[in-house]
Design an enzyme around this catalytic site. Structure first.
Site, PDB file in Angstrom:
ATOM      1  N   HIS B  27       0.831  -1.207   0.000  1.00  0.00           N
ATOM      2  CA  HIS B  27       0.000   0.000   0.000  1.00  0.00           C
ATOM      3  C   HIS B  27       0.861   1.251   0.000  1.00  0.00           C
ATOM      4  CE1 HIS B  27      -4.109  -1.556   1.654  1.00  0.00           C
ATOM      5  NE2 HIS B  27      -3.553  -2.435   0.845  1.00  0.00           N
ATOM      6  N   LYS B 189      -8.430 -13.592   8.966  1.00  0.00           N
ATOM      7  CA  LYS B 189      -8.014 -13.708   7.567  1.00  0.00           C
ATOM      8  C   LYS B 189      -6.609 -13.163   7.422  1.00  0.00           C
ATOM      9  CE  LYS B 189      -8.924 -11.481   3.108  1.00  0.00           C
ATOM     10  NZ  LYS B 189      -9.987 -11.142   2.152  1.00  0.00           N
ATOM     11  N   LYS B 191      -3.878 -11.875   4.723  1.00  0.00           N
ATOM     12  CA  LYS B 191      -3.555 -11.505   3.344  1.00  0.00           C
ATOM     13  C   LYS B 191      -2.200 -12.109   3.014  1.00  0.00           C
ATOM     14  CE  LYS B 191      -5.168  -8.722   0.736  1.00  0.00           C
ATOM     15  NZ  LYS B 191      -6.225  -9.052  -0.246  1.00  0.00           N
ATOM     16  N   ASN B 221      -4.325 -13.403  -3.198  1.00  0.00           N
ATOM     17  CA  ASN B 221      -4.611 -12.505  -4.328  1.00  0.00           C
ATOM     18  C   ASN B 221      -4.071 -13.031  -5.659  1.00  0.00           C
ATOM     19  OD1 ASN B 221      -4.619  -9.643  -2.286  1.00  0.00           O
ATOM     20  ND2 ASN B 221      -6.230 -10.085  -3.762  1.00  0.00           N
ATOM     21  N   HIS B 318     -16.079  -8.454   0.888  1.00  0.00           N
ATOM     22  CA  HIS B 318     -14.714  -8.003   0.617  1.00  0.00           C
ATOM     23  C   HIS B 318     -14.522  -6.583   1.124  1.00  0.00           C
ATOM     24  CE1 HIS B 318     -12.133  -5.764  -2.365  1.00  0.00           C
ATOM     25  NE2 HIS B 318     -11.289  -6.680  -1.963  1.00  0.00           N
ATOM     26  N   ASN B 320     -11.716  -3.125   0.729  1.00  0.00           N
ATOM     27  CA  ASN B 320     -10.511  -2.339   0.440  1.00  0.00           C
ATOM     28  C   ASN B 320     -10.375  -1.313   1.556  1.00  0.00           C
ATOM     29  OD1 ASN B 320     -11.185  -2.510  -2.982  1.00  0.00           O
ATOM     30  ND2 ASN B 320      -9.155  -2.904  -2.165  1.00  0.00           N
ATOM     31  N   ARG B 400      -4.271   5.218  -7.515  1.00  0.00           N
ATOM     32  CA  ARG B 400      -3.606   4.174  -6.746  1.00  0.00           C
ATOM     33  C   ARG B 400      -2.610   3.455  -7.641  1.00  0.00           C
ATOM     34  NH1 ARG B 400      -6.333   0.069  -2.441  1.00  0.00           N
ATOM     35  NH2 ARG B 400      -4.507  -1.222  -2.069  1.00  0.00           N
TER      36      ARG B 400
END
Lengths: 420, 420
Positions: B27, B189, B191, B221, B318, B320, B400
């Site tokens: 990020h 969860k 990532k 992902n 989901h 973000n 982004r």
């Protein structure tokens, strides 16, 4: 003012039903319905309409007791309360739908009139038409189709009704002409399964000749074998926008669908959420005829609409003999459903002008405009309701039994499906 | 009082984003969002929150002009107006979702914040919480999961943030402990896709040892090939409630799903209504992670929920990087969705206490209770909004670009997916 339900009134009613013929049986002289009123105080009344058969009525009455005190905006709570008293009951419906009866189907059928009445109350509480609560107005008016039936002139023990006899292609064309002149319908559905397929194909050809450009449909209510269905499908290639329930079961429909040049529609094999996966996976149907009376009301019918859209399956609406509360509910639902891809069915012309409403919604140019008033936008005619309840008391019919009626009218008659 | 939208305000904002690592990128220091306000007069403000990337922002601004005068109860009209100005535009989103970009996806992404704001207005106009407009309260509170990330202690050019470093199983377990102590989450969860699969499997095993009984999920992902995915799936048999997007595309996921002992979840291969049919028919996924930001808002997300239920596919949500408006929207939606079968994802812990709301909804015992107030039940903190808009002006980021940022932080870095 309290905003929870303070009282529920359940009224079984009967109204005259013409001798409409279908899949080798015929409508009894009286159709039964149940009117459900969810009340808040003395002013607000939310309306729902459902079947009137005794076993169903008994469950509706049980549900009615359970929903006193519910917030009409909490439909999830409404559902839980009804599931708590009805859940597990498994009461087959008596309207000729196929598929085994399940507890889920029974519950959704009982829940439906309460859901519609709850939404009607929601709309009245906030001063908005029901379509606003269903996601907005995707269309200004909702198209319906001319729903033709083979019929006798009148019931065997009665006079001819205003529609008269229709037992051959000429009679069907005359019925269509009269119905279209009166209501302006722009598409035509013929209830078949009454005569041999060739006879009904002849009626379709006669309609095509008389009404070029009108979409046509034929619904034999699963009266045919797979082989007959495929044969008829080929013979009506180019004539039908869809062929409805030619044969029973998802497997049978899938076998026909593999060969038929037109989409197959159903309100007999995909009739609950549990049927969707097998029905769609087997590509048994190209069009689902939804019906809020057994899919659990208007929001679950919207769920079904979304499922059809994602599955690339068309959507229309099925109809049984019904009155104006249901027509209003279907109209708001249709107005708020973007993917209503075909004109809906309605029995309204067969009501012979009888209704429980003060001002039934008119069908103009083959379509109904959802009323602007709050909720469903319709009001009970209490005198009519009382009269129709008296008719219920008097008529002696407590469960729909078209097959029994046919046996009585035609000694030696036997129900067979598929017949041809 | 007028009951149509009189004014629309679109405010791009930025807020600090910790250096969370994912599928081999990280990020950027600022996350962008756009806040949409639909106003009626000077009193009523409906809120929506969406992505902040420049091409999307441009479409949101175009949509904003088109919706002046809309009745917030006519969401169909809201949709038509936005489709009229945005329809046909095809702007890929920049948040790492896969699948080709389509005009449909673009439109639903732009429509979403307006739909949420319109529903917020509806609730305010009628004095009811938003769950009441979504069908009632199927649950009292909505469970969320602890969303763990591998991360650096701080951005390369900044100080360590309050969460510190997590680059190995011990770091992940410590992060989970802190997050669960603070928020009470009851599922976890991770990532993944950051390190080699064996390393991430070790982290899952460490979590299982430390948190017996907590459902665990791993989301690389789409960093893995089909073969790697199948291998990891077998090695984590009995450890994961689901494995999320191990590999790209519906076909790839279907190949993994045929061998994997646990369900596969996705927010990367079934991410629009057009993906449902192929995704479900190929049995690529056992769980869809819905996201109202790209499925077109709350009512379309309910449509998706119904589709999943009929398809016998599980449902979660989901996330973000987002703020409190979106958390409130997710909470009302989750409260009204009977088949939310798994705890939802949220980035809330990674906001570092920053929000645009006066009173952000608390996460207690791992769940959020939908507020009782009208609509979303949350209020903008206008000072915070102004500050965050200034941060947007200053931060220099307009789109982004996590991959570009990673290249800048780690010279020689190359994006590869699948990587292992």
């Amino acid at each position: 003012m309290s905003e929870t339900v303070t009282d529920v009134v359940v009224t079984p009613i009967a109204f005259p039903d013409p001798p409409l013929l279908k899949a080798s049986d015929g409508h009894q002289p009286w159709a039964l319905r149940t009117i459900v009123e969810l009340r808040i105080g003395s002013e607000l009344v939310g309306l729902g309409e459902t079947y009137g058969d005794a076993p169903h009525l008994e469950l509706v009455r049980r549900a009615a007791e359970a929903v006193i005190g519910v917030d009409p905006f909490d439909l999830a709570d409404l559902y839980r309360r009804i599931a708590a008293v009805v859940g597990g009951s498994n009461v087959p419906d008596l309207h000729g739908l196929t598929g085994g009866s399940t507890a889920e189907k029974t519950l959704l059928r009982v829940y439906s009139p309460f859901e519609v009445a709850g939404l009607d109350l929601q709309g009245q509480l906030i001063g908005r038409p029901l379509w606003a609560l269903l996601g907005g107005r995707a269309r200004e008016s909702v198209p319906f189709s001319a729903y033709l039936f083979y019929k006798w002139a009148g019931h065997p023990d009665g006079d001819a009704d205003e529609w008269g006899e229709a037992l051959d292609p000429a009679g069907i064309v005359a019925q269509a002409r009269r119905m279209i002149d009166r209501y302006g319908f722009k598409s035509i559905k013929l209830k078949g399964g009454v005569f041999e397929p060739d006879e009904e194909i002849a009626a379709i050809r006669a309609l095509r000749a008389e009404f070029p450009g009108y979409p046509l449909r034929l619904d034999p209510n699963a009266a045919w074998t797979v082989d007959t269905s495929i044969k008829v499908a080929h013979e009506t290639d180019g004539l039908l926008e869809y062929l409805e329930d030619p044969t029973p079961t998802i497997e049978g429909m899938a076998a026909v669908a593999r060969e038929a040049p037109m989409p197959l529609a159903t309100n007999m094999c995909v009739i609950s959420f549990a049927d969707v996966k097998p029905g769609f996976e087997q590509r048994a149907v190209g069009v689902v005829l939804s019906d809020h009376h057994y899919w659990g009301g208007l929001r679950p019918s919207q769920r079904l609409a979304g499922i059809c859209q994602a599955g690339e399956v068309g959507l229309s609406m099925h109809s049984n003999s019904h009155l104006g509360i249901s027509l209003a509910a279907m109209t708001h639902l249709g107005a708020a459903t973007p993917n209503l891809t075909y004109a809906a069915d309605t029995h309204t012309p067969w009501q012979l002008g009888v209704d429980v409403l003060e001002h039934p919604l008119p069908i103009v140019d083959g379509a109904v405009i959802p009323p602007d008033g709050p909720g469903l936008g319709v009001t009970l005619d209490r005198d009519a309701l009382a009269r129709m309840h008296e008719d219920y008391q008097r008529c002696g019919i407590r469960e729909r039994d078209d097959v029994g009626y046919m046996k009585q009218c035609r000694p030696g008659y036997e129900m067979r499906r598929p017949r041809w």
